[in-house]
Design a protein around this motif. Structure first.
Motif, PDB file in Angstrom:
ATOM      1  N   SER A 159       0.841  -1.202   0.000  1.00  0.00           N
ATOM      2  CA  SER A 159       0.000   0.000   0.000  1.00  0.00           C
ATOM      3  C   SER A 159       0.874   1.248   0.000  1.00  0.00           C
ATOM      4  O   SER A 159       1.855   1.319   0.742  1.00  0.00           O
ATOM      5  CB  SER A 159      -0.897   0.007   1.242  1.00  0.00           C
ATOM      6  OG  SER A 159      -1.491   1.270   1.411  1.00  0.00           O
ATOM      7  N   ILE A 184      -1.871  -5.310  -0.120  1.00  0.00           N
ATOM      8  CA  ILE A 184      -3.183  -5.239  -0.758  1.00  0.00           C
ATOM      9  C   ILE A 184      -3.236  -6.411  -1.724  1.00  0.00           C
ATOM     10  O   ILE A 184      -2.396  -6.523  -2.627  1.00  0.00           O
ATOM     11  CB  ILE A 184      -3.385  -3.907  -1.505  1.00  0.00           C
ATOM     12  CG1 ILE A 184      -3.336  -2.742  -0.529  1.00  0.00           C
ATOM     13  CG2 ILE A 184      -4.696  -3.918  -2.283  1.00  0.00           C
ATOM     14  CD1 ILE A 184      -3.434  -1.380  -1.185  1.00  0.00           C
ATOM     15  N   VAL A 242     -10.342   0.981  -2.867  1.00  0.00           N
ATOM     16  CA  VAL A 242      -9.906   0.980  -1.465  1.00  0.00           C
ATOM     17  C   VAL A 242     -10.333   2.270  -0.770  1.00  0.00           C
ATOM     18  O   VAL A 242     -10.876   2.247   0.336  1.00  0.00           O
ATOM     19  CB  VAL A 242      -8.376   0.767  -1.359  1.00  0.00           C
ATOM     20  CG1 VAL A 242      -7.876   1.041   0.042  1.00  0.00           C
ATOM     21  CG2 VAL A 242      -8.008  -0.640  -1.800  1.00  0.00           C
TER      22      VAL A 242
END
Length: 178
Positions: A29, A45, A123
């Motif tokens: 991330s 992620i 996200v």
């Protein structure tokens, strides 16, 4: 020069309508933050999508899931809260974009799609704006965190007196309902 981890070649898919390809990647991330919630920088992620060509020439779909750990603080008691996002993706990339659908279709330029922006949008939109540590959270314990207001009392720092009145409301003091 390293290749971006979510850059996917779709050359073969564009040549064969109906074909598909699985894309499974775990990327670090960059540090997503929304209000009081975040996916910490460096957290993994997980991207698990199927990229497929459609019968419409020049159109590719990407559908699957994205998973990411998140943290924040409870909006009531301010204790740390954490969890895992599980986000469903269902996106369309096309060479021919209808201006009326510009929000629903990603541009397809060349023979590669970059899922990084799609994943980032998913996200950021999935992060909780005001998380709770639990549905029954009552907020801070009054014994552990008593609520005090600066200037309580009569305005002299002494407790027990009446707070000074706002002169703008003085006319209401003369109002009688007899």
């Amino acid at each position: 020069m390293t290749r971006p981890p979510l850059l996917v070649s779709v050359t073969e898919l564009l040549r064969r309508p109906g074909s598909q390809r699985e894309v499974r990647r775990s990327i670090p991330s960059p540090g997503f933050v929304v209000a009081g919630s975040s996916v910490p920088e460096g957290a993994d992620i997980d991207v698990d999508v199927v990229v497929a060509s459609t019968a419409d020439p020049g159109t590719i779909t990407a559908s699957g899931t994205v998973g990411a750990p998140w943290r924040g603080e409870c909006r009531r008691c301010l204790e740390p809260v954490e969890g895992t996002l599980q986000i469903d993706l269902d996106e369309v990339f096309s060479r021919r974009i209808d201006p009326s659908e510009v929000d629903d279709v990603w541009p397809l330029e060349g023979e590669e799609i970059d899922l990084a922006e799609v994943v980032a949008d998913a996200v950021l939109l999935a992060l909780p704006l005001a998380p709770l540590c639990g549905p029954d959270c009552q907020g801070p314990d009054p014994d552990d965190a008593p609520v005090t207001v600066e200037g309580d009392g009569d305005g002299t720092g002494e407790e027990g007196g009446e707070a000074p009145r706002d002169p703008r409301w003085a006319a209401l003091d003369e109002l009688r309902f007899d």
